[in-house]
Design a protein around this motif. Structure first.
Motif, PDB file in Angstrom:
ATOM      1  N   LEU A 131       0.810  -1.210   0.000  1.00 11.63           N
ATOM      2  CA  LEU A 131       0.000   0.000   0.000  1.00 11.63           C
ATOM      3  C   LEU A 131       0.848   1.267   0.000  1.00 11.63           C
ATOM      4  CD1 LEU A 131      -2.906  -0.966   2.448  1.00 11.63           C
ATOM      5  CD2 LEU A 131      -2.922  -0.933  -0.048  1.00 11.63           C
ATOM      6  N   ASN A 132       2.121   1.140   0.349  1.00 12.44           N
ATOM      7  CA  ASN A 132       3.015   2.298   0.340  1.00 12.44           C
ATOM      8  C   ASN A 132       3.727   2.488  -0.988  1.00 12.44           C
ATOM      9  OD1 ASN A 132       3.371   3.829   3.049  1.00 12.44           O
ATOM     10  ND2 ASN A 132       3.190   1.688   3.662  1.00 12.44           N
ATOM     11  N   ILE A 133       3.508   1.579  -1.946  1.00 13.46           N
ATOM     12  CA  ILE A 133       4.146   1.690  -3.256  1.00 13.46           C
ATOM     13  C   ILE A 133       3.350   2.653  -4.133  1.00 13.46           C
ATOM     14  CG2 ILE A 133       4.775   0.437  -5.353  1.00 13.46           C
ATOM     15  CD1 ILE A 133       5.117  -2.051  -3.663  1.00 13.46           C
ATOM     16  N   SER A 134       4.048   3.548  -4.803  1.00 16.16           N
ATOM     17  CA  SER A 134       3.367   4.457  -5.734  1.00 16.16           C
ATOM     18  C   SER A 134       3.160   3.756  -7.068  1.00 16.16           C
ATOM     19  CB  SER A 134       4.192   5.738  -5.938  1.00 16.16           C
ATOM     20  OG  SER A 134       5.431   5.430  -6.540  1.00 16.16           O
ATOM     21  N   TYR A 135       2.190   4.256  -7.833  1.00 20.18           N
ATOM     22  CA  TYR A 135       1.870   3.674  -9.139  1.00 20.18           C
ATOM     23  C   TYR A 135       1.774   4.819 -10.140  1.00 20.18           C
ATOM     24  CZ  TYR A 135      -0.257   0.479 -12.513  1.00 20.18           C
ATOM     25  OH  TYR A 135      -0.508  -0.309 -13.610  1.00 20.18           O
ATOM     26  N   PRO A 136       2.597   4.802 -11.200  1.00 23.41           N
ATOM     27  CA  PRO A 136       2.706   5.973 -12.084  1.00 23.41           C
ATOM     28  C   PRO A 136       1.409   6.401 -12.752  1.00 23.41           C
ATOM     29  CG  PRO A 136       4.491   4.416 -12.502  1.00 23.41           C
ATOM     30  CD  PRO A 136       3.529   3.722 -11.590  1.00 23.41           C
ATOM     31  N   LEU A 137       0.509   5.460 -13.049  1.00 22.55           N
ATOM     32  CA  LEU A 137      -0.672   5.790 -13.846  1.00 22.55           C
ATOM     33  C   LEU A 137      -1.908   6.112 -13.007  1.00 22.55           C
ATOM     34  CD1 LEU A 137      -0.356   3.113 -16.688  1.00 22.55           C
ATOM     35  CD2 LEU A 137       0.243   5.542 -16.786  1.00 22.55           C
ATOM     36  N   GLU A 138      -1.827   5.969 -11.701  1.00 19.06           N
ATOM     37  CA  GLU A 138      -2.995   6.197 -10.859  1.00 19.06           C
ATOM     38  C   GLU A 138      -2.659   7.143  -9.715  1.00 19.06           C
ATOM     39  OE1 GLU A 138      -5.913   5.161 -11.642  1.00 19.06           O
ATOM     40  OE2 GLU A 138      -5.399   3.712 -13.196  1.00 19.06           O
ATOM     41  N   THR A 139      -3.568   8.052  -9.428  1.00 14.78           N
ATOM     42  CA  THR A 139      -3.377   8.957  -8.303  1.00 14.78           C
ATOM     43  C   THR A 139      -3.421   8.194  -6.982  1.00 14.78           C
ATOM     44  OG1 THR A 139      -4.437  10.728  -9.562  1.00 14.78           O
ATOM     45  CG2 THR A 139      -4.245  11.047  -7.194  1.00 14.78           C
ATOM     46  N   ILE A 140      -4.356   7.241  -6.886  1.00 15.76           N
ATOM     47  CA  ILE A 140      -4.456   6.382  -5.713  1.00 15.76           C
ATOM     48  C   ILE A 140      -3.911   5.010  -6.105  1.00 15.76           C
ATOM     49  CG2 ILE A 140      -5.968   5.428  -3.941  1.00 15.76           C
ATOM     50  CD1 ILE A 140      -5.768   8.479  -3.928  1.00 15.76           C
ATOM     51  N   PRO A 141      -2.735   4.605  -5.644  1.00 18.18           N
ATOM     52  CA  PRO A 141      -2.087   3.384  -6.122  1.00 18.18           C
ATOM     53  C   PRO A 141      -2.925   2.116  -5.982  1.00 18.18           C
ATOM     54  CG  PRO A 141      -0.555   4.705  -4.846  1.00 18.18           C
ATOM     55  CD  PRO A 141      -1.893   5.337  -4.684  1.00 18.18           C
ATOM     56  N   GLY A 142      -3.651   1.976  -4.861  1.00 14.99           N
ATOM     57  CA  GLY A 142      -4.415   0.753  -4.647  1.00 14.99           C
ATOM     58  C   GLY A 142      -5.396   0.451  -5.764  1.00 14.99           C
ATOM     59  N   LEU A 143      -5.904   1.496  -6.423  1.00  9.99           N
ATOM     60  CA  LEU A 143      -6.871   1.293  -7.496  1.00  9.99           C
ATOM     61  C   LEU A 143      -6.216   0.799  -8.781  1.00  9.99           C
ATOM     62  CD1 LEU A 143      -9.212   4.390  -7.023  1.00  9.99           C
ATOM     63  CD2 LEU A 143      -9.322   2.142  -5.952  1.00  9.99           C
ATOM     64  N   GLY A 144      -4.886   0.914  -8.866  1.00  8.22           N
ATOM     65  CA  GLY A 144      -4.193   0.409 -10.040  1.00  8.22           C
ATOM     66  C   GLY A 144      -4.320  -1.097 -10.180  1.00  8.22           C
ATOM     67  N   ALA A 145      -4.456  -1.799  -9.059  1.00  7.55           N
ATOM     68  CA  ALA A 145      -4.616  -3.261  -9.107  1.00  7.55           C
ATOM     69  C   ALA A 145      -5.899  -3.637  -9.828  1.00  7.55           C
ATOM     70  CB  ALA A 145      -4.612  -3.834  -7.689  1.00  7.55           C
ATOM     71  N   LEU A 146      -6.957  -2.861  -9.625  1.00  5.03           N
ATOM     72  CA  LEU A 146      -8.225  -3.147 -10.295  1.00  5.03           C
ATOM     73  C   LEU A 146      -8.091  -2.968 -11.798  1.00  5.03           C
ATOM     74  CD1 LEU A 146     -10.768  -1.345  -7.925  1.00  5.03           C
ATOM     75  CD2 LEU A 146     -10.213  -3.770  -8.001  1.00  5.03           C
ATOM     76  N   GLY A 147      -7.387  -1.911 -12.211  1.00  4.13           N
ATOM     77  CA  GLY A 147      -7.201  -1.659 -13.631  1.00  4.13           C
ATOM     78  C   GLY A 147      -6.392  -2.751 -14.307  1.00  4.13           C
ATOM     79  N   GLU A 148      -5.318  -3.217 -13.648  1.00  2.37           N
ATOM     80  CA  GLU A 148      -4.513  -4.292 -14.215  1.00  2.37           C
ATOM     81  C   GLU A 148      -5.326  -5.570 -14.356  1.00  2.37           C
ATOM     82  OE1 GLU A 148      -0.941  -4.898 -12.053  1.00  2.37           O
ATOM     83  OE2 GLU A 148      -0.019  -3.002 -12.650  1.00  2.37           O
ATOM     84  N   PHE A 149      -6.146  -5.856 -13.361  1.00  2.00           N
ATOM     85  CA  PHE A 149      -6.964  -7.059 -13.379  1.00  2.00           C
ATOM     86  C   PHE A 149      -7.949  -7.031 -14.535  1.00  2.00           C
ATOM     87  CE2 PHE A 149     -10.190  -9.897 -11.178  1.00  2.00           C
ATOM     88  CZ  PHE A 149      -9.444 -11.039 -11.385  1.00  2.00           C
ATOM     89  N   ASP A 150      -8.489  -5.852 -14.824  1.00  2.00           N
ATOM     90  CA  ASP A 150      -9.425  -5.707 -15.933  1.00  2.00           C
ATOM     91  C   ASP A 150      -8.727  -5.841 -17.281  1.00  2.00           C
ATOM     92  OD1 ASP A 150     -12.043  -4.968 -17.103  1.00  2.00           O
ATOM     93  OD2 ASP A 150     -11.020  -3.124 -17.658  1.00  2.00           O
ATOM     94  N   GLN A 151      -7.484  -5.374 -17.366  1.00  2.00           N
ATOM     95  CA  GLN A 151      -6.770  -5.357 -18.642  1.00  2.00           C
ATOM     96  C   GLN A 151      -6.378  -6.753 -19.124  1.00  2.00           C
ATOM     97  OE1 GLN A 151      -6.330  -2.774 -20.729  1.00  2.00           O
ATOM     98  NE2 GLN A 151      -7.604  -1.647 -19.281  1.00  2.00           N
ATOM     99  N   ILE A 152      -6.281  -7.729 -18.221  1.00  2.00           N
ATOM    100  CA  ILE A 152      -5.881  -9.070 -18.662  1.00  2.00           C
ATOM    101  C   ILE A 152      -7.073  -9.900 -19.139  1.00  2.00           C
ATOM    102  CG2 ILE A 152      -3.900  -9.080 -17.122  1.00  2.00           C
ATOM    103  CD1 ILE A 152      -5.423 -11.067 -15.347  1.00  2.00           C
ATOM    104  N   GLY A 153      -8.235  -9.257 -19.253  1.00  2.00           N
ATOM    105  CA  GLY A 153      -9.364  -9.941 -19.871  1.00  2.00           C
ATOM    106  C   GLY A 153     -10.341 -10.581 -18.919  1.00  2.00           C
ATOM    107  N   THR A 154     -10.218 -10.314 -17.635  1.00  2.00           N
ATOM    108  CA  THR A 154     -11.132 -10.916 -16.675  1.00  2.00           C
ATOM    109  C   THR A 154     -12.426 -10.119 -16.592  1.00  2.00           C
ATOM    110  OG1 THR A 154     -10.117  -9.635 -14.905  1.00  2.00           O
ATOM    111  CG2 THR A 154      -9.266 -11.848 -15.278  1.00  2.00           C
ATOM    112  N   LEU A 155     -13.468 -10.785 -16.159  1.00  2.00           N
ATOM    113  CA  LEU A 155     -14.727 -10.104 -15.890  1.00  2.00           C
ATOM    114  C   LEU A 155     -14.618  -9.376 -14.561  1.00  2.00           C
ATOM    115  CD1 LEU A 155     -17.152 -13.011 -16.853  1.00  2.00           C
ATOM    116  CD2 LEU A 155     -16.611 -11.019 -18.222  1.00  2.00           C
ATOM    117  N   MET A 156     -15.485  -8.393 -14.345  1.00  2.00           N
ATOM    118  CA  MET A 156     -15.528  -7.731 -13.047  1.00  2.00           C
ATOM    119  C   MET A 156     -16.117  -8.731 -12.051  1.00  2.00           C
ATOM    120  SD  MET A 156     -14.077  -4.960 -13.646  1.00  2.00           S
ATOM    121  CE  MET A 156     -14.367  -4.040 -12.129  1.00  2.00           C
TER     122      MET A 156
END
Length: 364
Positions: free
Chosen positions: A150-175
């Motif tokens: 949770l302390n790791i920054s993520y370049p593409l997201e203002t809130i890093p934790g939400l980047g995990a959701l975006g990556e999960f969606d990009q690999i073709g999974t359903l919500m």
């Protein structure tokens, strides 16, 4: 005239009984949490971490830096420990000037050590929390802790934790609404739960398997990437992993995949090709043969060849059939290899074979 006065008096009296929000909490008095972490502490206590937003910095458009505790970040992470979750939450609240609001929580991350220890007791609190949305998604941190993640920054997201959701969606999974599906699988007698696996570092080689990482190098890590799927036993203990490719196959078999790119060698031409597949479907049918039960897994999909590194002329139907047979064989081998690995190495059913038997008997 008198009648109008009577009506007006009634309306005024009714206002005295109108309920209001006298006991509500203003938004400015809340610490809005978006991501939550669970770790195993010393003496088997529970360590929880919350990633919350700083509204003033969100509105001013400031971006996140490398350190979750930086004054320039639009988020901060607070950590506490306790004998159980509620005890830890109470300790955490004492560190904050605002009440933690969990109604917008989108992500729960679990450290690998906690996952291997088992999360059955921890989840009891979450199933009783009316503020926790079932659409919350779960992730296991491979080779690390939820607090560090949770302390790791993520370049593409203002809130890093939400980047995990975006990556999960990009690999073709359903919500998937991971928390809800996890609870359903955990309560099933025939299916073991799975959770997406995430790891620190944007590149797969950021930290090799089993490599020690000290505190200074952890702080320099930027971003994270999906590393596969975590497999839990029915006792809700982490027992093993699938890689990214195996995880996609598992989701195809279970009907939770919406797109996929299949790349295969074409032996007849000593080249390779890639097929982009969508409209994926799956059907599991139990077949009883004496004292043995077999399962017929039928996978379907529709796609187009997007890359052809062979000399085959795809305007000819024979060459198209040749490629189709090659892709079918490649998928069949990959699915069989993944199912065999899960059954022999981990002894779990993550594909829903047990549920398919129950459904078949229920329809008779």
């Amino acid at each position: 005239m008198n009648r109008k006065r009577i009506v007006s008096s009634c309306l005024l009296i009714s206002l005295l009984f109108t309920s209001g929000c006298w006991d509500s909490t203003e938004v400015n008095d809340l610490a809005i949490e978006l991501a939550w972490g669970i770790d195993k502490g010393q003496n088997n206590d529970v360590v929880i971490s919350a990633q919350a937003i700083v509204p003033s910095k969100i509105s001013s458009g400031q971006s996140g830096g490398k350190d979750g505790g930086s004054q320039n970040n639009p988020f901060f992470v607070v950590t506490s420990s306790g004998m159980n979750t509620l005890d830890a939450v109470q300790q955490m609240q004492a560190k904050l000037s605002r009440q933690v609001f969990r109604g917008h929580r989108r992500v729960i991350v679990i450290g690998e050590s906690m996952a291997r220890h088992g999360i059955k007791d921890v989840l009891d609190t979450y199933t009783r929390d009316p503020n926790l949305k079932l659409r919350t998604d779960l992730f296991v941190v491979k080779g690390g802790t939820a607090r560090d993640f949770l302390n790791i920054s993520y370049p593409l997201e203002t809130i890093p934790g939400l980047g995990a959701l975006g990556e999960f969606d990009q690999i073709g999974t359903l919500m998937e609404m991971g928390f809800l599906h996890f609870l359903i699988s955990a309560s099933s007698k025939g299916t073991s739960p799975t959770v997406p696996l995430i790891k620190a570092g944007l590149n797969n080689g950021a930290q090799e398997e089993g490599e020690h990482q000290d505190q200074s190098s952890r702080n320099d890590v930027e971003g994270f990437h999906l590393a596969g799927t975590a497999i839990f036993s029915q006792e809700l203990k982490l027992v093993g992993f699938l890689d990214i490719t195996e995880g996609r196959i598992m989701r195809w078999v279970t009907g939770n995949l919406q797109k996929l790119t299949i790349s295969a060698q074409i032996p007849e031409d000593n080249g390779n090709a890639s097929l982009e597949v969508n409209k994926l479907g799956s059907k599991i049918q139990p077949v009883i043969q004496g004292d043995h039960i077999k399962f017929l897994v039928t996978l379907t999909g529709q796609g187009a060849i997007r890359e052809n590194n062979t000399r085959l002329d795809l305007t000819k139907m024979d060459n198209i059939n040749l490629m189709q047979d090659t892709f079918n064989k490649h998928v069949e081998e990959s699915v069989l290899r993944t199912i065999t690995k899960v059954q022999k190495k981990y002894g779990t059913d993550i594909f829903g074979f047990g549920d398919s038997i129950h459904n078949e008997n229920s329809s008779l």
